[in-house]
Design an enzyme around this catalytic site. Structure first.
Site, mmCIF file in Angstrom:
data_model
loop_
_atom_site.group_PDB
_atom_site.id
_atom_site.type_symbol
_atom_site.label_atom_id
_atom_site.label_comp_id
_atom_site.label_asym_id
_atom_site.label_seq_id
_atom_site.Cartn_x
_atom_site.Cartn_y
_atom_site.Cartn_z
ATOM 1 N N ARG A 237 62.045 7.266 28.549
ATOM 2 C CA ARG A 237 61.764 6.158 27.641
ATOM 3 C C ARG A 237 62.601 4.972 28.103
ATOM 4 N NH1 ARG A 237 57.885 8.482 26.304
ATOM 5 N NH2 ARG A 237 57.111 9.042 24.248
ATOM 6 N N GLU A 266 57.009 -2.344 25.784
ATOM 7 C CA GLU A 266 55.774 -2.072 26.515
ATOM 8 C C GLU A 266 54.594 -2.687 25.746
ATOM 9 O OE1 GLU A 266 55.451 2.155 27.194
ATOM 10 O OE2 GLU A 266 57.359 2.241 28.233
ATOM 11 N N HIS A 285 53.383 3.140 32.206
ATOM 12 C CA HIS A 285 53.555 4.332 31.357
ATOM 13 C C HIS A 285 52.407 5.319 31.597
ATOM 14 C CE1 HIS A 285 55.438 5.852 27.359
ATOM 15 N NE2 HIS A 285 54.976 6.854 28.065
HETATM 16 C C1 8YV Z 1 51.878 9.195 26.634
HETATM 17 C C2 8YV Z 1 54.268 10.016 26.600
HETATM 18 O O1 8YV Z 1 51.718 8.110 27.462
HETATM 19 O O2 8YV Z 1 53.858 12.198 25.881
HETATM 20 C C3 8YV Z 1 54.627 11.212 25.816
HETATM 21 O O3 8YV Z 1 55.689 11.166 25.160
HETATM 22 O O4 8YV Z 1 55.033 9.105 26.708
HETATM 23 C C4 8YV Z 1 52.962 9.989 27.306
HETATM 24 O O5 8YV Z 1 52.472 11.261 27.570
HETATM 25 C C5 8YV Z 1 52.043 8.528 25.310
HETATM 26 O O6 8YV Z 1 52.761 9.256 24.424
HETATM 27 C C6 8YV Z 1 50.644 8.190 24.752
HETATM 28 O O7 8YV Z 1 49.901 9.337 24.548
#
Ligand code: 8YV
Length: 326
Positions: A237, A266, A285
């Site tokens: 993150r 973001e 991301h």
């Molecule tokens: C996804 C993520 O981009 O799973 C997570 O925590 O950061 C990523 O797999 C995001 O959460 C949107 O689905």
């Protein structure tokens, strides 16, 4: 009487059909101002929510008095107020495991792309500037045999260690809140304090969740411990890193380069100083963003949600405390 489910993430046709069989579904497929207005209008009757990448705070969830379950299409859950959900006995589930390998692939893609200056040199070719044999000014750094330092040895960290150890012959160092004997045995990995890892690793990779403990963990002091030839990778993150300190470390040559898939804010602003630096590879991301994995995540979230609405414990329950109160 069918339960009311509000989706704020579009699902595939098979998954939509499955949900429609068992619930009354409201789909909000765009979280722009209009979408957020529709979400607020749908919350008062919602029993279940499914989606991702939205901060579901008390102000929003107070609008949903009948809410029983939230199924997040993500492994990260830093955008949820767990204490609030526990107080309201709202079951939060996530989608670990199904995205582990894909996210670790993304981490290794960033290691290779950043070390070998892939984006910068591919753009040089595309711009018609490949006029002679590439010389030292465009050389990258080796990956094989270099020391891979992993901060956060969970599922994704372990998958990254697997790739480094077996795929690239890399000595593995790791820092985690607890020792991982199985990882040490499987990958000959060695535990290091954070400061020792930062000083010793050629590649420093962040694979830990964003929590009150990890927010801002990597800042000016930590970058100063890294070596000028070391490379920083973040697939966790953005807020685990002091982005201003990262920019300064890159500008001052405290570190060689950075491969970043996540950012403090973001989408990353198009005028971010990070994007003015040739030694930064920035991706939007995309950690788990493959067709196969996102469908698997959505399927897992639907399973979790339908289980919770049927009064069963979801397979991937995040806040067990809310279940105990059942
Ligand atoms: C996804 C993520 O981009 O799973 C997570 O925590 O950061 C990523 O797999 C995001 O959460 C949107 O689905």
């Amino acid at each position: 009487m069918k339960k009311q489910v509000v989706l704020y993430k579009k699902l595939s046709a098979p998954l939509m059909a499955r949900l429609h069989e068992q619930a009354q579904v409201t789909l909000i497929d765009n979280l722009n101002a209009e979408g957020l207005k529709l979400l607020r209008e749908a919350l008062p009757s919602a029993h279940g929510l499914l989606g991702a990448s939205l901060k579901l705070d008390a102000e929003l969830l107070d609008l949903a008095p009948h809410l029983k379950a939230i199924a997040s299409v993500s492994v990260g859950v830093d955008n949820y107020d767990i204490d609030y959900l526990n107080r309201r006995q709202i079951l939060l589930s996530n989608t670990p495991d199904v995205l582990t390998e894909t996210t670790a692939d993304t981490g290794f893609a960033l290691i290779l792309a950043t070390a070998r200056r892939l984006v910068e040199l591919a753009n040089l070719v595309r711009a018609g500037q490949w006029s002679r044999n590439i010389g030292p000014a465009h050389f990258g750094s080796d990956v094989h045999g270099k020391t891979l330092g992993i901060i956060g040895m969970g599922r994704i960290g372990e998958a990254l260690a697997q790739r480094g150890h077996f795929g690239f012959g890399m000595p593995i160092l790791y820092h985690s809140h607890s020792a991982k004997p199985a990882v040490e045995q499987r990958f000959n990995a060695q535990y290091r304090s954070l400061s020792d890892l930062l000083q010793q690793a050629d590649f420093v990779c962040l694979t830990l969740p964003l929590t009150a403990e990890t927010e801002g963990l990597i800042g000016a002091e930590q970058f100063a411990l890294m070596r000028p030839e070391s490379i920083f990778i973040n697939i966790s993150r953005g807020k685990v890193v002091d982005e201003t300190a990262l920019i300064e470390a890159l500008r001052q040559g405290q570190i060689r380069a950075a491969g970043l898939d996540v950012f403090e804010r973001e989408p990353l602003a198009h005028d971010s100083p990070l994007l003015q630096l040739n030694n930064v590879v920035a991706t939007p991301h995309i950690g788990s963003a493959t067709h196969e994995t996102r469908e698997a995540m959505a399927r897992c979230a639907v399973d979790n949600l339908l289980a919770a609405l049927a009064g069963e414990r979801p397979a991937n329950l995040v806040n067990g405390q809310a279940w105990k109160a059942h």
